[in-house]
Design an enzyme around this catalytic site. Structure first.
Site, PDB file in Angstrom:
ATOM      1  N   ARG A 106      -0.693  -2.326  -6.520  1.00  0.00           N
ATOM      2  CA  ARG A 106      -0.921  -2.791  -5.911  1.00  0.00           C
ATOM      3  C   ARG A 106      -1.822  -4.019  -6.399  1.00  0.00           C
ATOM      4  O   ARG A 106      -2.031  -5.397  -6.450  1.00  0.00           O
ATOM      5  CB  ARG A 106      -1.474  -2.853  -4.276  1.00  0.00           C
ATOM      6  CG  ARG A 106      -1.636  -3.659  -3.484  1.00  0.00           C
ATOM      7  CD  ARG A 106      -1.941  -3.389  -2.067  1.00  0.00           C
ATOM      8  NE  ARG A 106      -2.816  -4.019  -1.047  1.00  0.00           N
ATOM      9  CZ  ARG A 106      -2.159  -4.762  -0.931  1.00  0.00           C
ATOM     10  NH1 ARG A 106      -1.199  -5.117   0.467  1.00  0.00           N
ATOM     11  NH2 ARG A 106      -3.363  -5.323   0.335  1.00  0.00           N
ATOM     12  N   HIS A 166      -2.798   2.517  -5.798  1.00  0.00           N
ATOM     13  CA  HIS A 166      -3.674   1.204  -5.558  1.00  0.00           C
ATOM     14  C   HIS A 166      -3.445   0.761  -6.707  1.00  0.00           C
ATOM     15  O   HIS A 166      -3.541  -0.683  -6.333  1.00  0.00           O
ATOM     16  CB  HIS A 166      -4.787   1.795  -4.682  1.00  0.00           C
ATOM     17  CG  HIS A 166      -4.633   0.888  -3.664  1.00  0.00           C
ATOM     18  ND1 HIS A 166      -4.315   0.509  -2.502  1.00  0.00           N
ATOM     19  CD2 HIS A 166      -6.014  -0.042  -3.531  1.00  0.00           C
ATOM     20  CE1 HIS A 166      -4.944  -0.588  -2.065  1.00  0.00           C
ATOM     21  NE2 HIS A 166      -5.924  -0.828  -2.371  1.00  0.00           N
ATOM     22  N   HIS A 181      -3.737  -9.713   3.553  1.00  0.00           N
ATOM     23  CA  HIS A 181      -5.398  -9.944   4.001  1.00  0.00           C
ATOM     24  C   HIS A 181      -5.607 -10.369   4.655  1.00  0.00           C
ATOM     25  O   HIS A 181      -5.040 -11.345   4.944  1.00  0.00           O
ATOM     26  CB  HIS A 181      -6.133 -10.291   2.072  1.00  0.00           C
ATOM     27  CG  HIS A 181      -5.721  -9.238   1.163  1.00  0.00           C
ATOM     28  ND1 HIS A 181      -6.172  -9.765   0.178  1.00  0.00           N
ATOM     29  CD2 HIS A 181      -5.636  -7.899   0.809  1.00  0.00           C
ATOM     30  CE1 HIS A 181      -5.732  -8.546  -1.193  1.00  0.00           C
ATOM     31  NE2 HIS A 181      -5.664  -7.272  -0.253  1.00  0.00           N
ATOM     32  N   TYR A 231      -9.054 -10.820  -7.094  1.00  0.00           N
ATOM     33  CA  TYR A 231      -8.853 -11.124  -8.013  1.00  0.00           C
ATOM     34  C   TYR A 231      -8.952 -12.538  -8.954  1.00  0.00           C
ATOM     35  O   TYR A 231      -8.551 -12.198 -10.170  1.00  0.00           O
ATOM     36  CB  TYR A 231      -6.973 -11.251  -7.333  1.00  0.00           C
ATOM     37  CG  TYR A 231      -6.306 -10.366  -6.512  1.00  0.00           C
ATOM     38  CD1 TYR A 231      -6.510  -8.878  -7.585  1.00  0.00           C
ATOM     39  CD2 TYR A 231      -6.975  -9.900  -5.420  1.00  0.00           C
ATOM     40  CE1 TYR A 231      -6.169  -7.652  -6.193  1.00  0.00           C
ATOM     41  CE2 TYR A 231      -6.410  -9.044  -4.376  1.00  0.00           C
ATOM     42  CZ  TYR A 231      -5.638  -7.547  -5.415  1.00  0.00           C
ATOM     43  OH  TYR A 231      -6.128  -6.516  -5.000  1.00  0.00           O
ATOM     44  N   LYS A 263      -2.353  -2.712   7.521  1.00  0.00           N
ATOM     45  CA  LYS A 263      -3.737  -2.296   8.529  1.00  0.00           C
ATOM     46  C   LYS A 263      -3.569  -3.378   9.725  1.00  0.00           C
ATOM     47  O   LYS A 263      -3.251  -4.562  10.413  1.00  0.00           O
ATOM     48  CB  LYS A 263      -5.261  -3.080   7.876  1.00  0.00           C
ATOM     49  CG  LYS A 263      -4.853  -1.886   6.762  1.00  0.00           C
ATOM     50  CD  LYS A 263      -6.657  -2.480   5.835  1.00  0.00           C
ATOM     51  CE  LYS A 263      -7.167  -1.074   4.439  1.00  0.00           C
ATOM     52  NZ  LYS A 263      -8.140  -1.291   4.042  1.00  0.00           N
ATOM     53  N   ARG A 267       0.627  -1.128   0.063  1.00  0.00           N
ATOM     54  CA  ARG A 267      -0.289  -0.297   0.337  1.00  0.00           C
ATOM     55  C   ARG A 267       1.088   1.128   0.472  1.00  0.00           C
ATOM     56  O   ARG A 267       2.186   1.120   0.351  1.00  0.00           O
ATOM     57  CB  ARG A 267      -1.117   0.304   1.123  1.00  0.00           C
ATOM     58  CG  ARG A 267      -1.690  -1.271   1.550  1.00  0.00           C
ATOM     59  CD  ARG A 267      -2.764  -1.394   2.746  1.00  0.00           C
ATOM     60  NE  ARG A 267      -2.523  -1.854   3.170  1.00  0.00           N
ATOM     61  CZ  ARG A 267      -3.290  -4.011   3.518  1.00  0.00           C
ATOM     62  NH1 ARG A 267      -1.723  -3.499   3.908  1.00  0.00           N
ATOM     63  NH2 ARG A 267      -3.998  -4.793   3.430  1.00  0.00           N
TER      64      ARG A 267
END
Length: 323
Positions: free
Chosen positions: A269, A266, A292, A301, A198, A173
Site C-alpha cells: 500500500r 502493508h 486518508h 509519502y 477505517k 489495506r
C-alpha cells in the site's frame, strides 16, 4: 491503582451526570462521527480510566464540576501514573485525544468547560516513514509465478497473487481487500471497486486491467462456491481468508526474493502511494485513493520521495561527489 483495578472500578465511580454524559458522548462518536468500533472501545476505556483516577484523588465519583475545576497538574499526574503502568507514548496520546474529545462534547452540549484538557501537551511520537518496495520487487510479488516452486495448490498461489495485486494496484489495506464480496469483484469489465475503510468510510478506487485479470484468474480456479454477498477470498478449507495467511505469503516471498523484513503486505500500500507520487501523481488524489482522513497522513509519502531524490542526487550529481 493498577490498570485492571482502574478498569474494574470505573463503572462504579461515575456520578449519574457523568454517566449520562459519557453514554451520550459514545453514541455521538459512533453515530455522527462514525468512529470504528475499536476506536470507540479504546476511547471509552481511556475515559473510564481517567474518571477512576479522579475518583481515587477525590475520594468519590467525580461530578461535572470536578471536570471544570481540573488543572493541568491533574492531567499530568494521570499521564504520569499511566506511564508508570508502562503505557507507551502512542497510548498516552490516544488517551489525551479521547479526553479532549469528551471535553469538547461537554462544552458543545452545555455541560460546562474542561479547559485543562487543551493546555496539556502530549508526549512526542517519532513517526516511522513508509518504506516502499522497489518497483520491480512490487511487480514480482504480485505474480503467481514468483512462487511456482512451492508445494501448494495452484489456486492458492493465484489467490495470494490476486490479493497482493489489489494491495499494490489499488492501495487497499489487507482488511479492505479481504472484505470484498463476490458480487463486487472487479471483473467482467468492471474497472473500479468500492471498499469500506477505517471509520466505516466508503471509497471507490480504480482497478487496473492487470489487477482485474489477477482476480479473474483466482475466481476461475477457486474450488469453493462463492455466495454473492460473502467475501470472495477463501482460505484452504473454504472459510474467509485470514490476514495472517496474506502475511505468511509475503514472508515466503521475502525469503525467495531476498527482500528486507519491511516488505510486508502493508508495504505494498505504501508502495502504491509512493510510486504514484514519484510519477507525478497529485497528493490530494492519492489521499482520496488511500482513504486518508487527513492530508498530513498522505504527506508522509512526500518525505519518502524527497529522501529518495536526495539519495539519488548525492550518488549521481557531479557537484555532490567528494574527491
Amino acid at each position: 491503582m493498577s490498570n485492571r483495578t482502574m478498569n474494574d472500578a470505573a463503572p462504579f465511580l461515575m456520578s449519574p451526570e457523568i454517566r449520562d454524559a459519557f453514554a451520550d458522548w459514545l453514541r455521538h462518536l459512533g453515530s455522527e462521527r462514525r468512529l470504528s468500533p475499536k476506536t470507540l472501545t479504546a476511547y471509552g476505556r481511556d475515559a473510564r480510566q481517567f474518571l477512576a483516577f479522579l475518583a481515587t484523588r477525590r475520594d468519590g465519583p467525580p461530578a461535572l464540576a470536578d471536570l471544570r475545576d481540573l488543572t493541568p497538574a491533574d492531567l499530568r499526574a494521570f499521564l504520569s501514573e499511566r506511564r508508570q503502568q508502562e503505557a507507551g507514548n502512542r497510548t498516552l496520546m490516544r488517551q489525551l485525544a479521547g479526553l479532549r474529545s469528551f471535553a469538547r462534547f461537554l462544552e458543545r452540549t452545555g455541560r460546562g468547560e474542561a479547559a485543562a484538557f487543551t493546555t496539556v501537551r502530549g508526549p512526542r511520537i517519532s513517526r516511522t516513514l513508509p518504506k516502499p518496495l522497489p518497483v520491480d520487487a512490487a511487480r514480482t510479488v504480485t505474480d503467481a509465478e514468483a512462487r511456482a516452486g512451492e508445494e501448494k495448490p495452484q489456486w492458492v498461489l493465484v489467490r495470494d497473487a490476486a490479493v497482493l495485486s489489489l494491495l499494490y494496484g489499488c492501495g487497499l489495506r489487507v482488511s479492505e481487500a479481504l472484505s470484498i464480496a463476490r458480487k463486487d469483484a472487479p471483473v467482467g469489465g468492471r474497472d473500479d471497486v468500492t471498499v469500506i475503510g477505517k471509520g466505516n468510510k466508503m471509497r471507490t478506487v480504480p482497478v487496473l486491467p492487470q489487477v482485474s485479470q489477477a482476480v479473474s484468474d483466482y475466481l476461475a480456479l477457486c474450488p469453493y462456491p462463492l455466495a454473492p454477498d460473502e467475501p470472495m477470498f477463501r482460505g484452504a478449507k473454504g472459510g474467509p481468508l485470514s490476514p495472517r495467511i496474506v502475511q505468511f505469503a509475503m514472508q515466503t516471498l521475502r525469503g525467495a526474493l531476498g527482500l528486507p523484513e519491511n516488505a510486508t503486505p502493508h508495504a505494498l500500500r505504501h508502495s502504491f502511494a509512493t510510486h504514484l507520487l514519484g510519477r507525478g501523481g497529485d497528493l490530494r488524489a492519492i489521499q482520496e485513493l488511500l482513504g486518508h482522513a487527513s492530508l498530513s497522513t498522505t504527506q508522509g509519502y512526500t518525505k519518502v520521495d524527497a529522501a529518495r531524490l536526495m539519495a539519488a542526487y548525492d550518488a549521481a550529481h557531479p557537484r555532490a561527489q567528494r574527491s
